[in-house]
Write a protein that holds these residues in place. Structure first.
Motif, PDB file in Angstrom:
ATOM      1  N   ARG A  45       0.832  -1.202   0.000  1.00 18.55           N
ATOM      2  CA  ARG A  45       0.000   0.000   0.000  1.00 18.55           C
ATOM      3  C   ARG A  45       0.870   1.257   0.000  1.00 18.55           C
ATOM      4  O   ARG A  45       0.573   2.239  -0.697  1.00 18.55           O
ATOM      5  CB  ARG A  45      -0.924  -0.005   1.223  1.00 18.55           C
TER       6      ARG A  45
ATOM      7  N   THR B 299      -1.064   4.730  -1.721  1.00 15.22           N
ATOM      8  CA  THR B 299      -2.499   4.794  -1.430  1.00 15.22           C
ATOM      9  C   THR B 299      -2.733   5.337  -0.026  1.00 15.22           C
ATOM     10  O   THR B 299      -2.231   4.769   0.952  1.00 15.22           O
ATOM     11  CB  THR B 299      -3.141   3.394  -1.549  1.00 15.22           C
TER      12      THR B 299
ATOM     13  N   ALA C 212      -8.497   1.945   3.114  1.00 14.30           N
ATOM     14  CA  ALA C 212      -7.671   2.468   2.019  1.00 14.30           C
ATOM     15  C   ALA C 212      -8.526   3.261   1.045  1.00 14.30           C
ATOM     16  O   ALA C 212      -9.663   2.888   0.738  1.00 14.30           O
ATOM     17  CB  ALA C 212      -6.971   1.321   1.299  1.00 14.30           C
ATOM     18  N   ALA C 213      -7.963   4.352   0.547  1.00 18.98           N
ATOM     19  CA  ALA C 213      -8.706   5.215  -0.377  1.00 18.98           C
ATOM     20  C   ALA C 213      -8.967   4.533  -1.712  1.00 18.98           C
ATOM     21  O   ALA C 213      -9.943   4.848  -2.392  1.00 18.98           O
ATOM     22  CB  ALA C 213      -7.943   6.526  -0.591  1.00 18.98           C
ATOM     23  N   GLN C 214      -8.117   3.599  -2.098  1.00 17.82           N
ATOM     24  CA  GLN C 214      -8.258   2.929  -3.392  1.00 17.82           C
ATOM     25  C   GLN C 214      -7.783   1.487  -3.269  1.00 17.82           C
ATOM     26  O   GLN C 214      -6.694   1.231  -2.764  1.00 17.82           O
ATOM     27  CB  GLN C 214      -7.449   3.665  -4.470  1.00 17.82           C
ATOM     28  N   TYR C 215      -8.609   0.542  -3.704  1.00 20.97           N
ATOM     29  CA  TYR C 215      -8.259  -0.875  -3.643  1.00 20.97           C
ATOM     30  C   TYR C 215      -7.535  -1.364  -4.895  1.00 20.97           C
ATOM     31  O   TYR C 215      -6.913  -2.428  -4.869  1.00 20.97           O
ATOM     32  CB  TYR C 215      -9.520  -1.729  -3.478  1.00 20.97           C
TER      33      TYR C 215
ATOM     34  N   SER D 212      -5.003  -0.073  -8.086  1.00 19.91           N
ATOM     35  CA  SER D 212      -4.145   1.030  -8.527  1.00 19.91           C
ATOM     36  C   SER D 212      -3.327   0.621  -9.743  1.00 19.91           C
ATOM     37  O   SER D 212      -3.021  -0.559  -9.922  1.00 19.91           O
ATOM     38  CB  SER D 212      -3.183   1.449  -7.404  1.00 19.91           C
TER      39      SER D 212
ATOM     40  N   ALA E 161      -6.196  -3.362   3.194  1.00 16.68           N
ATOM     41  CA  ALA E 161      -7.226  -2.465   2.662  1.00 16.68           C
ATOM     42  C   ALA E 161      -8.088  -1.856   3.753  1.00 16.68           C
ATOM     43  O   ALA E 161      -8.662  -0.779   3.559  1.00 16.68           O
ATOM     44  CB  ALA E 161      -8.123  -3.229   1.679  1.00 16.68           C
TER      45      ALA E 161
ATOM     46  N   HIS F 115     -12.864  -2.445  -6.533  1.00 14.48           N
ATOM     47  CA  HIS F 115     -12.921  -1.328  -5.587  1.00 14.48           C
ATOM     48  C   HIS F 115     -14.358  -0.833  -5.421  1.00 14.48           C
ATOM     49  O   HIS F 115     -14.809  -0.582  -4.291  1.00 14.48           O
ATOM     50  CB  HIS F 115     -12.038  -0.171  -6.058  1.00 14.48           C
TER      51      HIS F 115
ATOM     52  N   HIS G  73     -15.071  -1.591  -1.449  1.00 15.54           N
ATOM     53  CA  HIS G  73     -14.763  -0.435  -0.615  1.00 15.54           C
ATOM     54  C   HIS G  73     -15.968   0.005   0.226  1.00 15.54           C
ATOM     55  O   HIS G  73     -15.836   0.214   1.447  1.00 15.54           O
ATOM     56  CB  HIS G  73     -14.256   0.713  -1.491  1.00 15.54           C
TER      57      HIS G  73
END
Length: 789
Positions: free
Chosen positions: A235, A240, A413-416, A418, A444, A495, A499
């Protein structure tokens, strides 16, 4: 056959080797991801490239498998996911093995099996307020209407054993391996960048072998999955953000054996020899205490390990000892655990400066848990019983595996998903770069242990991601631009779907933690002990079951992602029938029931709905639900024609997207005979050993059998008299209809003709991607090609 190598060092990992997927981390989520991926990739046809078998690498930074108890609860939704990992040669599935397979304790070698959580005892000041039992299986609409507990070392061990077992299987029917997998210990992923040589893979992954930073190699991979814990290096590598905070509440925790003051063993479970256990939830003026028996089964000791978690203990200790420092160890370790062990557990938590002494923990525990001996004494002839046991209390904590103190983080996490750093790899025109790096499990999301969701959330992440990655890898060597866009769109749904689920769980677990850690215990005790029992008597059973599905993952609903929220509305069609569609797109698909074959194409064995979905994976299955009067061969012509239209419209994509078509006839009248489902033995049983294991006091129905591989070869063509090859089943127990419409039977279910039936597109993760009345072939094809609004 498939290949797996289990190594304790990374010495055999070759520099510049090429892989399809690298998984960083061999905890339960990393190993589950590997199992799901291996299962799906091994079932694909011969690879459409020059590169040979699919290759998966699992790189674990620790020198060997875990020996920690750590997380240990598996929820019904997770067991359903594991049941989809069936073994066609041996006729069982991974959920069955998690329930019944014995596994040794790394400390003393004792074998134990799963604990089925049969009930929850709620105590207040030594008084039993209530015993809460889960709703019945038919109300929960699941094969697994319970939570099970197993120590994390057993969960990881069984997942690793499953990978080793798969090497003996030749799932794709050819003489060449379909998927190779290598599990490497002592290998830490320390870097990832876009690969300069796209022929070798989209990513360059740097790995440190052993403890030395100088022993570093670089390998190539199409994808990287970070299953490397709450402090995830992966991460951090992709930059992220991990927004959230550390909660103020302090948890005290110990895994120990509990004896009476005079040294007699206690079990804290009503039927440990049968694999059943009870969770104890104790309310007191000092705070809340939770207790989970860890060891059960025929070989379990008379005094099994019990996990005890206390909230509010810091404040209680200050009141009793004058300061918190006087009841803490000098360090945060205990003699039976090393600092590395403790650090591994607190990978996702914020460890407090020092652990409590066992004596302090015992003293505070006894002030809170004034449970009579008679309730918890081990039920063995050699354990003496006394009249005073009905009221006597006060316990000793002995042989602690560890004793510690910590705070919890709440972060998502802001984004799963990337792109590869620096984010230039795979960019198509002006669109976003394609996803190449994914986060699962604690990498995550991290949160309070309240609710027991952490490991479950991670394994369900793995399930959601694995089948999509398998479809992404099942592509031509040089796919067309439109196909690459479709693959990127599909991977981005990971995501979009997972998320929001994590955000909801993190919020809920935090609210539970806040409630039990504050001074609301008296109010809660009053509600549980007086008001709740009265209200419960008046609540409809199905309402209670629906409420119970929230904390155990059975009410999953994806509002975005690879789901079609524009399907034909069912309200008008069901108007006047008294029915309502209970499951929308994005909800869990039916898994429980007995489907009886009505034509030769369905074979000769009755199955569960879960079987049909599992046999199609990693592809999607299309299900037509029809009332009984439209189940005849003559009436099914329009259905077979629609299946053919879907196949023709998909063209070359058909084999990549569709695994099977099925027709299910719903009952017009009540089931003739209700099947006596056993209370704990899952319906999906081993064909050769249907009564394996000590769990369960009922027999599985004779008509239920394991998954048969031939069901994956059904080809949809138009009806040819009585020789139609579209498999047709009868919902003999009415459970499919019950889950979808709230009733086991109905004359029409709103269907007026065979060309306007209920159509459901079911994904390999048992999610309804699309469902509606009168869906057209064009609508189904649009969904399968991700043409979603």
């Amino acid at each position: 056959m498939s290949v797996i190598r289990s190594l304790h060092t990374a010495a055999r990992l070759r520099p510049s080797s090429s892989w399809d997927v690298v998984i960083a981390g061999a905890g339960p989520v990393g190993l589950a991801t590997a199992n799901f991926l291996h299962h799906h990739l091994s079932r694909l046809p011969a690879r459409r490239s020059k590169d040979g078998p699919f290759r998966i690498l699992v790189a674990e930074r620790a020198p060997g498998p875990s020996t920690h108890s750590k997380g240990f609860g598996l929820q019904p939704r997770t067991l359903e996911a594991l049941a989809l990992l069936h073994n066609e040669k041996e006729g069982d599935n991974l959920a069955h093995r998690f329930l019944h397979a014995p596994y040794p304790d790394p400390a003393d070698g004792r074998m134990s099996v799963a604990n089925i959580m049969r009930s929850i005892y709620l105590w207040h000041s030594g008084r039993l307020l209530a015993e809460v039992a889960p709703p019945t299986a038919d109300r929960l609409h699941t094969l697994f209407p319970y939570m099970i507990t197993r120590p994390q070392y057993a969960i990881e061990g069984l997942l690793a054993d499953e990978l080793r077992r798969r090497q003996q299987q030749q799932l794709n029917g050819s003489g060449d391996p379909a998927c190779e997998i290598e599990l490497v210990y002592g290998a830490k992923v320390v870097g990832v960048t876009s690969s300069a040589n796209q022929d070798e893979g989209a990513l360059d992954v740097a790995i440190n072998m052993g403890d030395s930073d100088s022993e570093q190699i670089t390998i190539h991979s199409a994808y990287l999955i970070g299953a490397d814990g709450g402090r995830s290096p992966v991460r951090h590598m992709v930059g992220t953000p991990f927004p959230g905070f550390t909660r103020d509440e302090v948890f005290w925790m110990v895994d120990a054996r509990i004896h009476t003051a005079d040294g007699r063993p206690t079990t804290w479970s009503p039927s440990p020899s049968e694999g059943g256990s009870t969770m104890h939830f104790t309310l007191s003026p000092y705070g809340t205490t939770l207790m989970f028996p860890i060891q059960t089964g025929p070989d379990a000791p008379p005094d099994p390990l019990v996990r005890i978690i206390m909230l509010g203990a810091d404040q209680q200790a200050i009141k009793r000892y004058g300061s918190i420092d006087s009841c803490l160890e000098e360090t945060s370790t205990t003699p039976s655990k090393s600092s590395a062990d403790i650090a591994a557990y607190f990978d996702k938590y914020s460890n407090a400066p020092a652990a409590p002494t066992l004596g302090a923990f015992q003293q505070l525990f006894n002030e809170r848990c004034q449970v009579p001996y008679a309730t918890v004494l081990t039920d063995r002839p050699e354990v003496a019983r006394r009249v005073a046991d009905a009221t006597a209390t006060g316990f000793k904590l002995v042989d602690p595996a560890w004793c510690t103190r910590f705070k919890v983080n709440e972060r998502v996490a802001a984004q799963y998903a990337s792109p590869a750093p620096p984010g230039i790899n795979g960019k198509i025109g002006g669109e976003e770069p394609e996803p190449r790096v994914f986060l699962v499990g604690d990498a995550a999301h991290v949160h309070s242990p309240a609710g027991g969701q952490g490991m479950n959330l991670g394994i369900q992440d793995a399930q959601n991601l694995a089948w999509k990655l398998a479809l992404a890898l099942d592509t031509p060597s040089t796919p067309a631009v439109d196909h690459r866009r479709q693959v990127n769109k599909m991977l981005a749904t990971y995501h979009a779907e997972r998320h929001p689920v994590a955000e909801k769980i993190v919020k809920a677990s935090g609210e539970i933690t806040g409630m039990v850690a504050t001074g609301t215990m008296s109010i809660l005790a009053f509600v549980v002990g007086t008001i709740a029992p009265v209200i419960a008597k008046w609540l409809p059973a199905q309402m209670v079951a629906t409420m119970a599905q929230e904390p155990i993952g059975l009410n999953i609903r994806y509002g975005a992602g690879w789901v079609d929220n524009t399907s034909t509305s069912a309200a008008a069609a069901l108007s006047g029938t008294g029915l309502k569609l209970q499951r929308q797109s994005g909800c869990r698909a039916p898994s429980r029931g007995v489907l009886v074959p009505l034509n030769p194409a369905a074979g000769t064995l009755s199955v569960t709905p879960l079987d049909l979905v599992a046999s199609a994976a990693p592809r999607i299955s299309v299900h037509f639900y029809v009332p009984a009067h439209l189940a005849s061969a003559a009436a099914r012509g329009p259905i077979a024609a629609m299946a053919q239209q879907i196949r023709d419209a998909l063209g070359p994509q058909y084999e990549q997207r569709i695994g099977a078509f099925h027709v299910t006839a719903l009952l017009a009248s009540p089931p003739v005979e209700s099947v006596a489902f056993p209370p704990v033995l899952p319906l999906l049983v081993s064909g050769s050993h249907p009564h394996a294991g000590p769990i369960g006091d009922g027999d599985a129905p004779d008509v239920v059998a394991a998954i048969q591989s031939h069901r994956t070869t059904v080809t949809p063509v138009t009806s040819n008299g009585d020789e139609e090859v579209l498999p047709v089943w009868e919902d003999s127990t009415g459970e499919v209809a019950g889950m979808l419409f709230g009733t086991t039977h109905h004359a029409t279910f709103g269907v007026k003709s065979a060309d306007q039936v209920w159509v459901a597109v079911v994904r390999p993760d048992m999610v309804l991607g699309q469902i509606g009345l009168g869906l057209t072939a064009e609508q189904v094809v649009s969904y399968l090609q991700l043409e979603l609004s």
